[in-house]
Design an enzyme around this catalytic site. Structure first.
Site, PDB file in Angstrom:
ATOM      1  N   GLY A 164     -11.658  -9.159   8.994  1.00  0.00           N
ATOM      2  CA  GLY A 164     -12.074  -9.804   7.775  1.00  0.00           C
ATOM      3  C   GLY A 164     -11.177 -11.029   7.218  1.00  0.00           C
ATOM      4  N   THR A 173      10.550  -4.682  -6.746  1.00  0.00           N
ATOM      5  CA  THR A 173      11.451  -5.908  -6.070  1.00  0.00           C
ATOM      6  C   THR A 173      10.471  -6.621  -5.377  1.00  0.00           C
ATOM      7  OG1 THR A 173      11.168  -4.096  -4.124  1.00  0.00           O
ATOM      8  CG2 THR A 173      12.978  -3.593  -5.208  1.00  0.00           C
ATOM      9  N   ASP A 204      10.494   2.380 -19.590  1.00  0.00           N
ATOM     10  CA  ASP A 204      10.085   0.957 -19.055  1.00  0.00           C
ATOM     11  C   ASP A 204      10.481   0.052 -20.203  1.00  0.00           C
ATOM     12  OD1 ASP A 204       8.020  -0.053 -16.839  1.00  0.00           O
ATOM     13  OD2 ASP A 204       8.302  -1.363 -18.516  1.00  0.00           O
ATOM     14  N   ARG A 222      -1.042   4.625  -1.328  1.00  0.00           N
ATOM     15  CA  ARG A 222      -1.967   3.748  -0.922  1.00  0.00           C
ATOM     16  C   ARG A 222      -2.788   3.540  -2.361  1.00  0.00           C
ATOM     17  NH1 ARG A 222      -5.504   7.373   2.702  1.00  0.00           N
ATOM     18  NH2 ARG A 222      -4.583   8.815   1.325  1.00  0.00           N
ATOM     19  N   CYS A 265       2.603  -5.339  -1.629  1.00  0.00           N
ATOM     20  CA  CYS A 265       3.114  -4.487  -0.625  1.00  0.00           C
ATOM     21  C   CYS A 265       3.333  -5.263   0.723  1.00  0.00           C
ATOM     22  CB  CYS A 265       2.920  -3.125  -0.540  1.00  0.00           C
ATOM     23  SG  CYS A 265       3.255  -2.079  -1.825  1.00  0.00           S
ATOM     24  N   PHE A 301      -7.747   0.676  10.366  1.00  0.00           N
ATOM     25  CA  PHE A 301      -7.010  -0.761  10.481  1.00  0.00           C
ATOM     26  C   PHE A 301      -7.519  -1.781  11.341  1.00  0.00           C
ATOM     27  CE2 PHE A 301      -4.554   1.634   7.404  1.00  0.00           C
ATOM     28  CZ  PHE A 301      -4.106   0.549   6.383  1.00  0.00           C
ATOM     29  N   LEU A 302      -8.668  -1.525  11.712  1.00  0.00           N
ATOM     30  CA  LEU A 302      -9.157  -2.753  12.991  1.00  0.00           C
ATOM     31  C   LEU A 302     -10.298  -3.194  12.425  1.00  0.00           C
ATOM     32  CD1 LEU A 302      -8.702  -0.977  16.570  1.00  0.00           C
ATOM     33  CD2 LEU A 302      -7.576  -2.808  15.664  1.00  0.00           C
TER      34      LEU A 302
END
Length: 461
Positions: free
Chosen positions: A279, A108, A47, A177, A286, A275-276
């Protein structure tokens, strides 16, 4: 191939295990490097940020990610009791001489003032590595890039590398994730590789032999398809989140309950329940940047109309933050000036210290700009939040954040916040008024303790 805890064979020769390098040791790269060492490979990481390298060399993670520090301490050379399979360098020459498979894990980010992705870090990494590739090697892109980038990078690699076409390129998108990154790397739900020939596929089958043996699907594609997988998946998830948040807007207008609505439609297995949860919307490093870069690239390819819907997805997402600001204004009597607001949560999701494009921190900042006295508490994200928004107030505990507050906002769904005692918090708040921006708190529990409770998309709940 060797398994976890077993040393890989000396590499670089025919029949030996490939030696691996990882370029870019941020969230993706540090996790990938540690996981490759756990799978038994000799790994060398690089790095350009010295402070990050120093932390890693001590076996410390440069960010909070459950399980990552334990993995680093198990394998970083020089750490007592480690396997020593993971080392770090700042030398591109050493990297080129060491590695057989070079993973590109650099950022990126979104270009300043544009939707497009900034490819300068990827291009700089390729330009620095390629001159040191004087024998057959595989360079594997894991960064999320605009479709068409891999073909261009493959040509650049062949042009700059002494090995010429023997310095091959593959594209292997990541599907990590945050807060599950270690698990997702060691036990991926799928492995996608975009290759130009059989050698790249063969090498990556060897690298991922253990996950494949455990049942992870291994999909071989061309470059463009591999580049499209990550942004397509993120665009679908973003669309699903924004859909239920659009339904929350309708529920607000019609006195409906978006949580019950989501539960009802989620039982349809064509839709599913994940994912329902309505909020204040999605954030992080990302989803927001990826859907915007996807729109920009589609425009360059002459296919902008295909992704027009993503503009509305993005717009719905940003409206949720504005809606929370307006609910806060209403809760304190119509003006924010001088009002004390407690914000529980700074990170974009729980079990992470990542505040990039965090809806919680964005709401806190907007409230501050409109005259409120805002105090923030987050279990892991305080240092990063202070660096990004130094003018906000910060507290060491949730109780201290709530002390003297006219209204409390729950904006990141940490487990710690679900376990708070509403009665104890009520003793220190000026007004017992709570707004749940994540729909994960129990309204009855809070109301029983004397709180006025309001959640997004649930005006009557």
């Amino acid at each position: 191939m060797t398994g976890p805890g077993e040393p890989a064979e000396p590499a670089g020769r025919t029949g030996a295990a490939p030696r691996i390098t990882v370029i870019g040791l941020g969230y993706l790269g540090a996790t990938h490097a540690a996981a490759m060492a756990e799978l038994g490979f000799e790994v060398l990481g690089l790095d350009v940020v010295p402070e990050k390298m120093r932390k890693l060399e001590q076996g410390s993670a440069p960010m909070f990610e459950p399980g990552l520090e334990e993995l680093l301490r198990a394998h970083v050379a020089g750490v007592e009791g480690s396997t020593g399979r993971l080392r770090f360098t700042d030398s591109w020459e050493e990297l080129g001489a060491f590695g057989d498979v070079h993973f590109l894990c650099v950022n990126t980010p979104q270009k300043h003032g544009e939707y497009a992705a900034d490819m300068s870090y990827v291009d700089a990494a390729v330009a620095s590595l390629a001159p040191h590739l004087d024998r057959p090697a595989l360079v594997v892109g894991k960064s999320t890039v605009p479709v068409g980038s891999a073909a261009r990078i493959a040509e650049r690699l062949a042009e700059l590398a002494p090995a010429g076409r023997d310095a091959e390129l593959a594209w292997n998108p990541e599907f990590l994730r945050e807060s599950f990154a270690v698990q997702d790397t060691l036990h991926p739900d799928r492995i996608v590789v975009g290759v130009a020939g059989p050698r790249g596929e063969e090498l990556l089958r060897e690298v991922y032999a253990q996950p494949i043996a455990e049942g992870s699907p291994f999909l071989v594609t061309d470059y463009p398809t591999a580049e499209l997988v990550k942004v397509s998946a993120n665009s679908f998830l973003a669309t699903k989140i924004s859909f239920i948040n659009a339904m929350a807007e309708v529920c607000e207008a019609a006195d409906g309950d978006v949580m019950k609505l989501a539960e009802a439609i989620g039982y349809d297995d064509r839709i599913g329940r994940k994912f329902l949860r309505a909020g204040i919307g999605f954030g992080g490093g990302c989803l927001p940047k990826d859907i915007r870069a996807f729109m920009a690239r589609a425009g360059e390819l002459g296919a902008s109309e295909a992704l027009t819907f993503l503009r509305e997805v993005d717009s719905i997402n940003m409206r949720r933050r504005a809606q929370m600001v307006e609910l806060t204004r209403d809760a304190v009597g119509g003006t924010l000036l001088g009002k004390r607001v407690a914000v529980l949560g700074a990170t974009f999701k729980p079990d992470s210290d990542d505040v990039r494009d965090s809806p919680a921190l964005n709401v806190a900042g907007q409230l501050h700009l409109q005259g409120a006295q805002v105090t923030v508490y987050d279990p892991k994200g305080m240092a990063n939040a202070r660096a990004l928004f130094p003018t906000l107030g910060y507290a060491d505990t949730a109780l201290d954040a709530v002390r003297g507050a006219d209204v409390v906002l729950h904006l990141t769904e940490w487990k710690e916040f679900k376990e708070l005692d509403p009665a104890v918090l009520g003793e220190v708040a000026t007004t017992r008024h709570l707004l749940d921006g994540r729909n994960t708190l129990d309204p009855q529990l809070w109301r029983k303790a004397g709180w006025t409770f309001r959640a997004l998309g649930r005006p009557m709940a």
